[in-house]
Design an enzyme around this catalytic site. Structure first.
Site, short mmCIF file in Angstrom:
data_model
loop_
_atom_site.label_atom_id
_atom_site.label_comp_id
_atom_site.label_asym_id
_atom_site.label_seq_id
_atom_site.Cartn_x
_atom_site.Cartn_y
_atom_site.Cartn_z
CB CYS A 1 -0.87 0.01 1.25
SG CYS A 1 -1.87 -1.45 1.43
NE ARG B 1 4.05 2.00 -1.63
CZ ARG B 1 5.23 1.47 -1.28
NH1 ARG B 1 6.29 1.72 -2.02
NH2 ARG B 1 5.36 0.72 -0.21
CD1 TRP C 1 -2.92 -4.84 -4.80
CD2 TRP C 1 -1.96 -6.02 -3.17
NE1 TRP C 1 -2.80 -6.13 -5.25
CE2 TRP C 1 -2.22 -6.89 -4.26
CE3 TRP C 1 -1.36 -6.56 -2.05
CZ2 TRP C 1 -1.90 -8.24 -4.25
CZ3 TRP C 1 -1.03 -7.90 -2.03
CH2 TRP C 1 -1.31 -8.73 -3.12
CG ASN D 1 2.76 -0.91 3.09
OD1 ASN D 1 2.14 -1.86 2.61
ND2 ASN D 1 3.99 -0.59 2.71
N GLY D 2 1.37 -3.28 5.06
CA GLY D 2 1.97 -4.52 5.57
C GLY D 2 0.91 -5.41 6.19
CD GLU E 1 9.66 -9.57 -18.43
OE1 GLU E 1 9.38 -10.38 -17.52
OE2 GLU E 1 9.38 -8.35 -18.35
CE LYS F 1 6.46 -6.51 -17.94
NZ LYS F 1 7.26 -7.40 -17.14
CD GLU G 1 3.25 -7.70 -15.33
OE1 GLU G 1 3.05 -7.63 -14.11
OE2 GLU G 1 4.38 -7.61 -15.81
CG HIS H 1 8.91 -32.40 -25.52
ND1 HIS H 1 9.19 -33.71 -25.82
CD2 HIS H 1 10.00 -31.69 -25.89
CE1 HIS H 1 10.40 -33.80 -26.33
NE2 HIS H 1 10.92 -32.58 -26.39
CE LYS I 1 7.55 -1.29 -10.31
NZ LYS I 1 7.71 -1.90 -11.65
C1 AGP Z 1 6.92 -7.59 -13.29
O1 AGP Z 1 6.35 -6.98 -14.44
C2 AGP Z 1 5.88 -7.93 -12.29
N1 AGP Z 1 5.17 -6.76 -11.91
C3 AGP Z 1 6.36 -8.77 -11.12
O2 AGP Z 1 6.49 -10.08 -11.60
C4 AGP Z 1 7.71 -8.37 -10.45
O3 AGP Z 1 8.77 -8.60 -11.34
C5 AGP Z 1 7.90 -9.29 -9.23
O4 AGP Z 1 6.85 -9.04 -8.32
C6 AGP Z 1 9.24 -9.07 -8.53
O5 AGP Z 1 9.32 -7.76 -8.04
P1 AGP Z 1 10.75 -7.20 -7.55
O6 AGP Z 1 11.64 -7.20 -8.74
O7 AGP Z 1 10.44 -5.83 -7.04
O8 AGP Z 1 11.25 -8.13 -6.48
#
Ligand code: AGP
Length: 612
Positions: free
Chosen positions: A2, A27, A74, A100-101, A485, A489, A492, A508, A607
Site C-alpha cells: 500500500c 503501489r 492493495w 502498509n503490511g 518475460e 508482460k 499482466e 512436448h 508494484k
Molecule cells: C513484473 O512486471 C511484475 N510486476 C512482477 O512479476 C515483479 O517482477 C515481481 O513481483 C518481482 O518484483 P521485484 O523485482 O520488485 O522483487
C-alpha cells in the site's frame, strides 16, 4: 503493498495528501482515503476504487486543515470496499491510522478487544491498531501517547509501517515502521511522509529514510525520531539526486511507455558509471572483497517474476563467462528448499523494489546457512539492500509502472557486467575477449533507440489482437527467459492468457495449443540456434498458427514464414535479450491500450509484493 502519505505544514493538507497518493497509486489502488485534523476534529474521507473516486467524494465534502494522513490500498485482509478502506479509527474517532503490511497476530488481538466491548466495522487487520492504542490509554496501561506507541510495538507481530494522527495532539503526525518502507521529507515550515520517494520528491529532496524499528512524529516545524526502546535518535536527512520529472509522466500516456523509452538513456548512464576508459569495471560501494568473490564456486540466484527471468539469463552469463556453477530459484520456493550448500556458495537476490517478501525470505534462508548474499536492487534504501552483505544498484531510476520494463534490462546490464567482473577475478576471460564484449555492450543504446524508432510497427499490429484469447511465446537459450518475460508482460497488463516456453519444449505438449487463432511469438534472432527456431516456425505454420517473429535485420528465411516480423539490429548473442525484449514490451503495452486496459495499474496487481 500500500501507499502511505502524511503532511504537517501550512498548505491545505487535502491537496498535498491527494497529490502524494496519486504518485503512490502504483503501489495499490483498491481503495483510498485521507484523515485531516479539521477545526480540532478528525475528518475522514475514504472510498473504494482509485483515487479519482476519493476526489469525487472530496469535491462534495471537502476537508479543511493542514495536518493529515492518507492511504492507497492493495487489499490483503478484507475485500476492497469503502468499509475496509483506510484510514481506520478507534471507537471514539479520536485516533486515525493508515497501515502498509500485515499484522500477523491481529485476530488474537481483535478477539481480546471484542471481549472488552470494542466494536469493529471492517474485517481488516489494520483496524485493531487504533483500538489497541485507545485501550492502552483508556485502561491506564499507557499514560501518554509515547507510552501507548511503545506498548503497541511490543504487542503486534508482522512487517508493517503506520502513520497516525490523534485528536489530542492536532498538530502532530506520528509514524513507525517495522519491516515496510517509510520516508520523511523536510520542507520549509512543513514535513511530508511517504512510502517511497515518488510521494515526496515534488516537494522536497531532503529525505530521511526511517529504519526498521524506528518511530517518531513531526509537526510543521519540528521532527522527533526514536527507537522502539523509546530512546531518541538523531535523524539523518540527506539530499536525494532525484527530480520530480523522474516521477512524472512528462507527456507520455503511461509511466510504462515512458519507462520503455527511458531504456537507452539508462544504458548510457550505466556505461558512463560502470565502465572506465581502460575497460575496468566500477562497482564502487560493492563491499564483497575481490579475493572472496574469486573463490565463489557456486551461485544460487533467487528472485520473483520479471526479476527471476533476468536471473535465468544471469545464470547463463555466470556459467559462460566466469565458468561458475549457477542455479536459479523462484524465491517463493527457495525459501522452503533447505538447499544443500557448501561454504563458498553465494546467493544473489534480484529485486527491482527491494521489498518483495518472498525474496527477502529467501535471503533469510541463505543467511540461516551462513551464505553470503549479494543483491541486485533498483532501490538502494530498500530492505533487501539493507539485509544483504553487499548490493549493486541497477541504476534504472524510479520505476512506477507495475509491469517492470527498464528495471529488467538494467538488471541484465548489471548481471552481464558483473559476470565480466568476476571473470577477471577468476582469469576465465582474456583482456581481448573482455574488450570485445564491452565494446558490444557500449553499442546497445543506439541499437535500443533504433528499435524504439520502429515502435509504430508494433502499435499497428496491436489492433489485430484486441480479442485474442491466447498467446504463446517461444525462445531458446538466452531468449528462453525472454519468452517467459514477454508472456508475463502481456498477461499482466492486457489480461490475455499467455505462456512462454523454451522452443525445444514446444513439441512436448504445448504445440497442442496451436490453432489459426493462436499467435505465437518466436524470438528468432541470428544465433547458433536460429535453425532450431526456424523448425518451430515451420511446425506452427503447418498447423495454421499465427507467426510473429523477432529477427535480426536482413533476415529473409524467418521473415518469409512470418505473418508479422520485427527486425532488431545485429548484436552479440549474450546481449540479444536486452534488444529482443523491447518489441515484446511494446507489444504488451499497445495491446493493453487497444483493449482499454490500464497498463500502469493492472487489476489485482501492485508494484511490489510485500506480502507472502
Ligand atoms: C513484473 O512486471 C511484475 N510486476 C512482477 O512479476 C515483479 O517482477 C515481481 O513481483 C518481482 O518484483 P521485484 O523485482 O520488485 O522483487
Amino acid at each position: 503493498m500500500c501507499g502511505l502519505v502524511g503532511y504537517a505544514g501550512n498548505k491545505n493538507a487535502e491537496s498535498v495528501l491527494i497529490v502524494g497518493l496519486i504518485s503512490l497509486e502504483y503501489r495499490g489502488y483498491d481503495s483510498a482515503g485521507i484523515a485531516v485534523i479539521d477545526n480540532g476534529e478528525i475528518e475522514i474521507r475514504k472510498e473504494k476504487g482509485k483515487i479519482k473516486a476519493l476526489e469525487r467524494i472530496l469535491k462534495e465534502k471537502p476537508v479543511y486543515g493542514t495536518v493529515g494522513i492518507g492511504h492507497t490500498r492493495w487489499a490483503t485482509h478484507g475485500e476492497p470496499n469503502q468499509i475496509n478502506a483506510h484510514p481506520h479509527t478507534d471507537f471514539r474517532n479520536s485516533i486515525a491510522l493508515v497501515h502498509n503490511g500485515i499484522i500477523e497476530n491481529f485476530q488474537t488481538l481483535k478477539n481480546e478487544l471484542l471481549s472488552k466491548n470494542h466494536i469493529f466495522h471492517s474485517n481488516t487487520d489494520t483496524e485493531v491498531l487504533p483500538h489497541l492504542l485507545s485501550e492502552f490509554l483508556r485502561s491506564g496501561k499507557a499514560k501518554t501517547i509515547k507510552e501507548a506507541m511503545l506498548q503497541l510495538f511490543k504487542t503486534i507481530e508482522g512487517k508493517w509501517a503506520i502513520s497516525l494522527i490523534f485528536e489530542s495532539e492536532p498538530d502532530k503526525v506520528y509514524f513507525a515502521q517495522d519491516g515496510a518502507p517509510m520516508l520523511i521529507g523536510k520542507g520549509h515550515g512543513e514535513y511530508f511522509l511517504g512510502s517511497d520517494l515518488a510521494a515526496l520528491i515534488r516537494y522536497t529532496n531532503k529525505i530521511c529514510y526511517i529504519n526498521r524499528k524506528e518511530w517518531g512524529y513531526f509537526t510543521k516545524d519540528s521532527f522527533a525520531l526514536f527507537n522502539f526502546e523509546g530512546e531518541e535518535i538523531q535523524p539523518n536527512f540527506t539530499s536525494q539526486q532525484v527530480k520530480w520529472e523522474d516521477v512524472d509522466k512528462i507527456g507520455y500516456s503511461h509511466y510504462m511507455l515512458k519507462e520503455i523509452y527511458e531504456q537507452p538513456e539508462i544504458f548510457k548512464k550505466i556505461i558512463q558509471t560502470r565502465i572506465k576508459d581502460d575497460y575496468s569495471l566500477d562497482f564502487s560501494g560493492f563491499e564483497i572483497p575481490k579475493e572472496q568473490l574469486s573463490r565463489v564456486n557456486r551461485i544460487i540466484i533467487q528472485a520473483a517474476g520479471t526479476s527471476l527471468y533476468a536471473g535465468m539469463i544471469g545464470k547463463l552469463y555466470l556459467e559462460h563467462l566466469p565458468k561458475t556453477t549457477t542455479d536459479t530459484e523462484m524465491s517463493s520456493e527457495f525459501r522452503y528448499r533447505n538447499p544443500v550448500v557448501e561454504g563458498d556458495t553465494t546467493v544473489i537476490a534480484i529485486s527491482q523494489s527491494g521489498e518483495t517478501a518472498d525474496t527477502l525470505a529467501g535471503i533469510h534462508e541463505a543467511k540461516a546457512k551462513f551464505l553470503k548474499v549479494i543483491s541486485f536492487v533498483n532501490n538502494v534504501n530498500s530492505t533487501i539492500a539493507r539485509e544483504s552483505d553487499a548490493f549493486i544498484d541497477t541504476m534504472a531510476g524510479i520505476e512506477i509502472g507495475v509491469a517492470s520494463t527498464k528495471a529488467f534490462t538494467a538488471q541484465l546490464a548489471h548481471l552481464f557486467l558483473f559476470s565480466i567482473f568476476v571473470s577477471t577475478l577468476k582469469w576465465t576471460l582474456s583482456d581481448e575477449e573482455k574488450k570485445v564484449l564491452i565494446d558490444e555492450f557500449k553499442l546497445l543504446p543506439q541499437k535500443m533507440e533504433a528499435i524504439l524508432k520502429k515502435a509504430p510497427i508494433i502499435e499497428d499490429w496491436a489492433k489485430n489482437f484486441v480479442n485474442t484469447k491466447d498467446f504463446v511465446f517461444l525462445g531458446r537459450k538466452y531468449n528462453h527467459p525472454v519468452a517467459l518475460e514477454g508472456a508475463l508482460k502481456l498477461k499482466e497488463i492486457s489480461y490475455i492468457h499467455a505462456s512462454g516456453y523454451a522452443g525445444g519444449e514446444f513439441k512436448h505438449g504445448p504445440i497442442a495449443l496451436i490453432t489459426n487463432e493462436v499467435p505465437v511469438v518466436c524470438i528468432a534472432n541470428q544465433s547458433d540456434i536460429y535453425s532450431k527456431m526456424l523448425s518451430n516456425i515451420q511446425e506452427i505454420k503447418a498447423r495454421r498458427g499465427i507467426v510473429i517473429t523477432i529477427v535480426t535485420e536482413g533476415d529473409t528465411e524467418a521473415r518469409a514464414l512470418s505473418d508479422y516480423c520485427f527486425e532488431i539490429p545485429e548484436c552479440h548473442e549474450l546481449l540479444s535479450p536486452i534488444l529482443t525484449v523491447i518489441p515484446l514490451q511494446l507489444l504488451a503495452y499497445h495491446i493493453a491500450v487497444v483493449r482499454g486496459c490500464t497498463p500502469d495499474q493492472p487489476r489485482n496487481l501492485a508494484k511490489s509484493v510485500t506480502v507472502e
